[in-house]
Design a protein around this motif. Structure first.
Motif, PDB file in Angstrom:
ATOM      1  N   LEU A 210      -6.080 -44.356  -4.627  1.00 48.25           N
ATOM      2  CA  LEU A 210      -6.202 -43.267  -5.595  1.00 48.25           C
ATOM      3  C   LEU A 210      -6.385 -41.930  -4.876  1.00 48.25           C
ATOM      4  N   LYS A 211      -7.142 -41.954  -3.785  1.00 47.94           N
ATOM      5  CA  LYS A 211      -7.360 -40.714  -3.030  1.00 47.94           C
ATOM      6  C   LYS A 211      -6.052 -40.185  -2.460  1.00 47.94           C
ATOM      7  N   TYR A 212      -5.234 -41.085  -1.939  1.00 51.76           N
ATOM      8  CA  TYR A 212      -3.937 -40.671  -1.393  1.00 51.76           C
ATOM      9  C   TYR A 212      -3.095 -40.009  -2.484  1.00 51.76           C
ATOM     10  N   LEU A 213      -3.061 -40.618  -3.662  1.00 46.35           N
ATOM     11  CA  LEU A 213      -2.275 -40.070  -4.768  1.00 46.35           C
ATOM     12  C   LEU A 213      -2.824 -38.726  -5.221  1.00 46.35           C
ATOM     13  N   LYS A 214      -4.143 -38.607  -5.249  1.00 43.90           N
ATOM     14  CA  LYS A 214      -4.755 -37.333  -5.637  1.00 43.90           C
ATOM     15  C   LYS A 214      -4.393 -36.230  -4.642  1.00 43.90           C
ATOM     16  N   ASP A 215      -4.491 -36.538  -3.352  1.00 43.55           N
ATOM     17  CA  ASP A 215      -4.196 -35.551  -2.319  1.00 43.55           C
ATOM     18  C   ASP A 215      -2.734 -35.111  -2.352  1.00 43.55           C
ATOM     19  N   LYS A 216      -1.837 -36.021  -2.709  1.00 42.42           N
ATOM     20  CA  LYS A 216      -0.414 -35.702  -2.713  1.00 42.42           C
ATOM     21  C   LYS A 216       0.046 -35.091  -4.042  1.00 42.42           C
ATOM     22  N   ASN A 217      -0.852 -35.034  -5.029  1.00 45.20           N
ATOM     23  CA  ASN A 217      -0.483 -34.518  -6.348  1.00 45.20           C
ATOM     24  C   ASN A 217      -1.392 -33.355  -6.755  1.00 45.20           C
ATOM     25  N   GLN A 218      -1.689 -32.502  -5.789  1.00 49.33           N
ATOM     26  CA  GLN A 218      -2.408 -31.254  -6.048  1.00 49.33           C
ATOM     27  C   GLN A 218      -3.750 -31.480  -6.744  1.00 49.33           C
ATOM     28  N   PHE A 284       1.371 -51.296 -11.104  1.00 46.69           N
ATOM     29  CA  PHE A 284       0.689 -50.220 -10.379  1.00 46.69           C
ATOM     30  C   PHE A 284      -0.770 -50.579 -10.144  1.00 46.69           C
ATOM     31  N   LEU A 285      -1.453 -51.054 -11.170  1.00 48.26           N
ATOM     32  CA  LEU A 285      -2.870 -51.420 -11.035  1.00 48.26           C
ATOM     33  C   LEU A 285      -3.042 -52.579 -10.063  1.00 48.26           C
ATOM     34  N   ARG A 286      -2.156 -53.567 -10.162  1.00 48.34           N
ATOM     35  CA  ARG A 286      -2.277 -54.766  -9.342  1.00 48.34           C
ATOM     36  C   ARG A 286      -2.024 -54.480  -7.863  1.00 48.34           C
ATOM     37  N   GLU A 287      -1.238 -53.442  -7.563  1.00 50.63           N
ATOM     38  CA  GLU A 287      -0.895 -53.161  -6.167  1.00 50.63           C
ATOM     39  C   GLU A 287      -1.791 -52.102  -5.528  1.00 50.63           C
ATOM     40  N   LEU A 288      -2.816 -51.665  -6.236  1.00 53.32           N
ATOM     41  CA  LEU A 288      -3.784 -50.776  -5.603  1.00 53.32           C
ATOM     42  C   LEU A 288      -4.450 -51.504  -4.437  1.00 53.32           C
ATOM     43  N   PRO A 289      -4.698 -50.846  -3.324  1.00 50.36           N
ATOM     44  CA  PRO A 289      -5.352 -51.527  -2.196  1.00 50.36           C
ATOM     45  C   PRO A 289      -6.728 -52.069  -2.563  1.00 50.36           C
ATOM     46  N   GLN A 290      -7.459 -51.355  -3.425  1.00 48.00           N
ATOM     47  CA  GLN A 290      -8.741 -51.816  -3.939  1.00 48.00           C
ATOM     48  C   GLN A 290      -8.671 -51.766  -5.468  1.00 48.00           C
ATOM     49  N   PRO A 291      -9.204 -52.776  -6.146  1.00 49.59           N
ATOM     50  CA  PRO A 291      -9.111 -52.766  -7.607  1.00 49.59           C
ATOM     51  C   PRO A 291      -9.770 -51.542  -8.219  1.00 49.59           C
ATOM     52  N   LEU A 292      -9.294 -51.144  -9.379  1.00 48.14           N
ATOM     53  CA  LEU A 292      -9.814 -49.954 -10.036  1.00 48.14           C
ATOM     54  C   LEU A 292     -11.322 -50.053 -10.267  1.00 48.14           C
ATOM     55  N   PHE A 295     -14.302 -53.534  -5.407  1.00 50.01           N
ATOM     56  CA  PHE A 295     -14.816 -54.827  -4.941  1.00 50.01           C
ATOM     57  C   PHE A 295     -16.326 -54.922  -5.164  1.00 50.01           C
ATOM     58  N   GLU A 296     -17.020 -53.805  -5.000  1.00 47.71           N
ATOM     59  CA  GLU A 296     -18.484 -53.816  -5.080  1.00 47.71           C
ATOM     60  C   GLU A 296     -18.992 -54.234  -6.458  1.00 47.71           C
ATOM     61  N   ALA A 297     -18.190 -53.968  -7.498  1.00 54.99           N
ATOM     62  CA  ALA A 297     -18.637 -54.277  -8.856  1.00 54.99           C
ATOM     63  C   ALA A 297     -18.346 -55.721  -9.264  1.00 54.99           C
ATOM     64  N   TYR A 298     -17.641 -56.463  -8.417  1.00 56.45           N
ATOM     65  CA  TYR A 298     -17.172 -57.799  -8.818  1.00 56.45           C
ATOM     66  C   TYR A 298     -18.329 -58.721  -9.214  1.00 56.45           C
ATOM     67  N   GLU A 299     -19.307 -58.857  -8.340  1.00 58.62           N
ATOM     68  CA  GLU A 299     -20.416 -59.776  -8.621  1.00 58.62           C
ATOM     69  C   GLU A 299     -21.227 -59.319  -9.829  1.00 58.62           C
ATOM     70  N   GLN A 300     -21.388 -58.004  -9.994  1.00 57.54           N
ATOM     71  CA  GLN A 300     -22.130 -57.495 -11.156  1.00 57.54           C
ATOM     72  C   GLN A 300     -21.396 -57.857 -12.456  1.00 57.54           C
ATOM     73  N   ILE A 301     -20.082 -57.747 -12.438  1.00 57.48           N
ATOM     74  CA  ILE A 301     -19.299 -58.046 -13.643  1.00 57.48           C
ATOM     75  C   ILE A 301     -19.377 -59.525 -13.984  1.00 57.48           C
ATOM     76  N   LEU A 302     -19.419 -60.389 -12.965  1.00 55.61           N
ATOM     77  CA  LEU A 302     -19.514 -61.827 -13.226  1.00 55.61           C
ATOM     78  C   LEU A 302     -20.785 -62.181 -13.994  1.00 55.61           C
ATOM     79  N   LEU A 361      -7.516 -59.356 -14.730  1.00 58.55           N
ATOM     80  CA  LEU A 361      -7.250 -59.599 -13.318  1.00 58.55           C
ATOM     81  C   LEU A 361      -6.477 -58.466 -12.658  1.00 58.55           C
ATOM     82  N   ASN A 362      -6.024 -57.495 -13.436  1.00 54.97           N
ATOM     83  CA  ASN A 362      -5.374 -56.322 -12.859  1.00 54.97           C
ATOM     84  C   ASN A 362      -6.374 -55.197 -12.575  1.00 54.97           C
ATOM     85  N   LEU A 363      -7.589 -55.347 -13.075  1.00 55.88           N
ATOM     86  CA  LEU A 363      -8.623 -54.323 -12.892  1.00 55.88           C
ATOM     87  C   LEU A 363      -9.650 -54.702 -11.841  1.00 55.88           C
ATOM     88  N   ILE A 364      -9.833 -55.993 -11.613  1.00 57.04           N
ATOM     89  CA  ILE A 364     -10.893 -56.432 -10.706  1.00 57.04           C
ATOM     90  C   ILE A 364     -10.503 -57.764 -10.084  1.00 57.04           C
TER      91      ILE A 364
END
Length: 439
Positions: A210-218, A284-292, A295-302, A361-364
């Motif tokens: 997301l940071k890469y996309l933000k930096d490249k899109n003003q 697009f969501l599924r191919e993000l390097p890190q889920p939207l 990773f840190e929220a995974y265990e909390q969501i479970l 499964l496309n979000l986390i």
């Protein structure tokens, strides 16, 4: 797959004949095993203990607790691998086979939008735990083209004489896997998920952060692909039946990804299929390097299933408050749109629960390996809460980090509304459900 013995004669046989033949073949298998000194009783697969993530609130807990179905990660082509182990099946009087079929369908629904593989372990099937052949026929009839289209391989492990009977029933479901042929001839097929070039193209849209996309899109918070697809679907697809459930041509999706990555314009009208932008959004969501949802929220969501129903929305809000500002803004934008889709469920048949099954499964996903089947319930429940109670979870008076994050999401949402046509009247709050499964 090579089955022992000779092919089953092609003359028509009644179901009763097939049942009798199947029983004969099973008895023959057991006699052969006895002769080899390995008498087949009802085998029990070694288990490391119950899955700690499996909650008794699981809608198919009565079946899932046996561990018959498992998600075993991904193969070398990036395809999800689902295993079915007959040795874990209890005697027929202890297992509702209709519920097993519904559980199988529920499980595959999580993965059919992408290529997947099924591995069927036949060892352990015997006359005591065998479903009827009518069950297998019902399974074939209930799994429609959506399930078969992306089934790239079905492996049968430990085939026996009984497979000769099943072969004619299962054969229509099994498609020749051209990728497997290429593998045997020494040609490695391309992976399902193609990583972006290194360094990425300046116009790269898929597979970058997301940071890469933000930096490249003003500095724009909402990624262009997400904004374009949401705008198009809001304008032309809100009432499309099965929106986000139906798949699209893999070749077409890859072609559109290539155009986006090269910075070229994409006009979805040229393709004549409203499901294509829906699949592009999920891809697009599924191919993000890190889920939207990170990773840190995974265990909390479970842990959401262990929270009292009346406190779950508050729990969702607390988890989201820990997200990076950018992720929160993008998530809020997406959930606002999915909430709109759910409001049209009388037409599109996609209520918040159905949307959650598609998007969970496309979000986390976990940082290592794949989500287990038992994890699907809390992941989907969390997603359903975000969609169903969007106004409560993302209250406008809340602040998340610096005010600019949520404000930008709201501004982007307003711009999409303008691009889609006249503004809709405000959506009134939905009443809390009074019946059915509590959220």
């Amino acid at each position: 797959m090579v089955c022992p013995g000779h092919p089953v004669p092609r003359q028509s046989m009644s179901r009763l004949d097939l049942e009798e033949l199947a029983e004969i073949e099973l008895q023959r298998d057991e006699e052969e095993a006895t002769a080899l000194g390995a008498v087949r009783r009802t085998p029990v697969a070694p288990m490391a203990g119950p899955d700690p993530a499996l909650s008794m609130n699981h809608p198919f807990y009565d079946v899932a607790r046996h561990g018959i179905l498992q998600v075993a990660g991904e193969d070398r082509l990036g395809r999800r691998v689902v295993t079915f182990s007959c040795c874990r099946m209890p005697p027929s009087h202890e297992l509702n086979h209709r519920r097993l079929l519904e559980y199988l369908q529920y499980t595959l629904d999580q993965y059919v939008e992408s290529d997947y593989t099924i591995v069927y372990f036949h060892y352990g099937l015997n006359s005591q735990n065998k479903p009827s052949l009518g069950w297998f026929q019902s399974a074939y009839k209930e799994f429609d083209r959506r399930h078969r289209k992306n089934l790239k391989a079905l492996y049968v492990v430990h085939p026996t004489n009984f497979i000769r009977v099943l072969w004619n029933i299962l054969r229509p479901l099994i498609r020749h896997d051209e990728e497997l042929r290429n593998l045997h001839t020494g040609r490695l097929p391309p992976p399902t998920k193609t990583p972006p070039p290194r360094p990425p193209l300046p116009t790269q849209q898929f597979g970058v952060s997301l940071k890469y996309l933000k930096d490249k899109n003003q500095g724009e918070l909402i990624p262009p692909v997400l904004r374009f697809t949401v705008t198009y679907l809001r304008e032309k697809g809100l009432r499309t039946e099965g929106l986000f459930r139906k798949s699209a041509s893999v070749q077409t999706i890859r072609e559109i990804q290539r155009l986006y990555n090269q910075g070229k314009p994409v006009n979805f009208d040229d393709y004549g299929d409203i499901h294509i932008p829906a699949v592009i959004l999920k891809t697009f969501l599924r191919e993000l390097p890190q889920p939207l949802l990170t990773f840190e929220a995974y265990e909390q969501i479970l842990g959401i299933t262990s929270v009292e129903s009346s406190l779950r929305v508050t729990c969702c809000r607390q988890i989201l408050q820990r997200l990076p500002e950018h992720n929160y803004a993008v998530l809020r934008y997406l959930m606002g749109f999915l909430h709109e889709v759910s409001r049209e469920s009388i037409f599109n048949k996609m209520n918040s629960s159905n949307l959650a099954c598609v998007f969970g499964l496309n979000l986390i996903w976990p940082s290592q390996g794949a989500s287990s089947l038992s994890a699907l319930v809390p992941l989907n429940l969390f997603t359903e809460l975000l969609i169903e109670y969007y106004e409560k979870v993302f209250r406008s008076q809340d602040t998340h980090g610096e005010p600019g994050a949520s404000g930008a999401a709201r501004d982007g949402h307003a711009r999409d509304r303008a691009a889609a046509g006249p503004a809709r009247p405000p959506v009134p709050p939905r009443p809390l459900p009074v019946a059915g499964r509590p959220l």
